[in-house]
Design a protein around this motif. Sequence first.
Motif, PDB file in Angstrom:
ATOM      1  N   GLY A  80       0.787  -1.226   0.000  1.00  0.00           N
ATOM      2  CA  GLY A  80       0.000   0.000   0.000  1.00  0.00           C
ATOM      3  C   GLY A  80       0.817   1.273   0.000  1.00  0.00           C
ATOM      4  O   GLY A  80       0.262   2.360  -0.202  1.00  0.00           O
ATOM      5  N   MET A  81       2.118   1.164   0.181  1.00  0.00           N
ATOM      6  CA  MET A  81       2.985   2.347   0.147  1.00  0.00           C
ATOM      7  C   MET A  81       3.411   2.614  -1.297  1.00  0.00           C
ATOM      8  O   MET A  81       3.409   1.694  -2.129  1.00  0.00           O
ATOM      9  CB  MET A  81       4.210   2.128   1.037  1.00  0.00           C
ATOM     10  N   PRO A  82       3.756   3.835  -1.650  1.00  0.00           N
ATOM     11  CA  PRO A  82       4.160   4.124  -3.036  1.00  0.00           C
ATOM     12  C   PRO A  82       5.282   3.204  -3.504  1.00  0.00           C
ATOM     13  O   PRO A  82       6.316   3.072  -2.836  1.00  0.00           O
ATOM     14  CB  PRO A  82       4.639   5.583  -2.952  1.00  0.00           C
ATOM     15  N   GLY A  83       5.038   2.536  -4.627  1.00  0.00           N
ATOM     16  CA  GLY A  83       6.026   1.598  -5.145  1.00  0.00           C
ATOM     17  C   GLY A  83       6.269   0.416  -4.237  1.00  0.00           C
ATOM     18  O   GLY A  83       7.307  -0.252  -4.353  1.00  0.00           O
ATOM     19  N   GLY A  84       5.312   0.133  -3.339  1.00  0.00           N
ATOM     20  CA  GLY A  84       5.533  -0.946  -2.384  1.00  0.00           C
ATOM     21  C   GLY A  84       6.738  -0.684  -1.501  1.00  0.00           C
ATOM     22  O   GLY A  84       7.371  -1.617  -1.000  1.00  0.00           O
ATOM     23  N   ASN A  85       7.059   0.598  -1.308  1.00  0.00           N
ATOM     24  CA  ASN A  85       8.221   1.013  -0.523  1.00  0.00           C
ATOM     25  C   ASN A  85       9.524   0.441  -1.092  1.00  0.00           C
ATOM     26  O   ASN A  85      10.481   0.189  -0.370  1.00  0.00           O
ATOM     27  CB  ASN A  85       8.067   0.616   0.947  1.00  0.00           C
ATOM     28  N   GLY A  86       9.518   0.219  -2.416  1.00  0.00           N
ATOM     29  CA  GLY A  86      10.717  -0.287  -3.077  1.00  0.00           C
ATOM     30  C   GLY A  86      10.927  -1.779  -2.960  1.00  0.00           C
ATOM     31  O   GLY A  86      11.957  -2.299  -3.395  1.00  0.00           O
TER      32      GLY A  86
END
Length: 291
Positions: free
Chosen positions: A167-173
């Motif tokens: 759910g974080m942008p870019g899956g948090n990398g």
Amino acid sequence: MVDIAKVRAIDIHTHAEEPCGCHADDGYDDLQSTMAKYFGAPWEHPPTVPQTAQHYREQNIAAVIFPVDAERETGYRRYKNEEVAELAAENDDVLIPFASIDPWKGKMGVREARRLVRDFGIKGFKFHPTMQGFYPNDRMAYPLYEAIQDEGAVALFHTGQTGVGSGMPGGNGMRLKYSNPMYMDDIAVDFPDLKIILAHPSFPWQEEALSVATHKPNVYIDLSGWSPKYFPPILVKYANSLLKKKVLFGSDWPMISPEKWLAAFEQIDIKDEIRPDILKNNAAKLLGFVE
């Protein structure tokens, strides 16, 4: 030391969090709070290791506990393995210490692994390929696996999709590709005496995990990270048959509490005679507590 005869279960998969849960300078708090929402965890701040020990003591459950070292890939400071081991030793009636070493640390990591087993009683090592950013069968990690095998310790690998970064942008990398359990087949071939655990129902690669664990005598599966009510039917089928001696209870504390997991486990179609092995006996044997 844990009295295996008295505890009702062994949770093979719990996470150690820093005292006061603070990583405020590097973004770890944001990661944890997002994960807590993903799993529906009831806490505002992650429990400390002593709080974890008390919870498991009240539940009469032993717990394998470990940090995750992913400093290189994520920038998050790791919880020192020695500190986790010392806290586990202070609560050794319920806690069983594992460690975590980023395989990218090379020879330094190999030396640390041997020292942790010999001087701190570490029983195993946790790897998280997605967080650590490596394919598990990358030869750069082989010296570390060799050290773990030589010392008689366990290697536990995260497999499948992860709630970390969800759910974080870019899956948090975080790149999911690294955690396909089929990569562990190479490790099982090249290190036949290394005890390997594939952590979690390995969505979307469940059949790959079952295949590797069925084919390779040194590969086990833990059931952490999912409520049992969501287990795919094929996993339940194999737990009841071909893999009944190689499947292990795990919760993924503190995201899922052991009592919540166990309550859901009571409701799924596992044979009564197999339940004690999944909940305790298989892990006790793998960890060397019983013959």
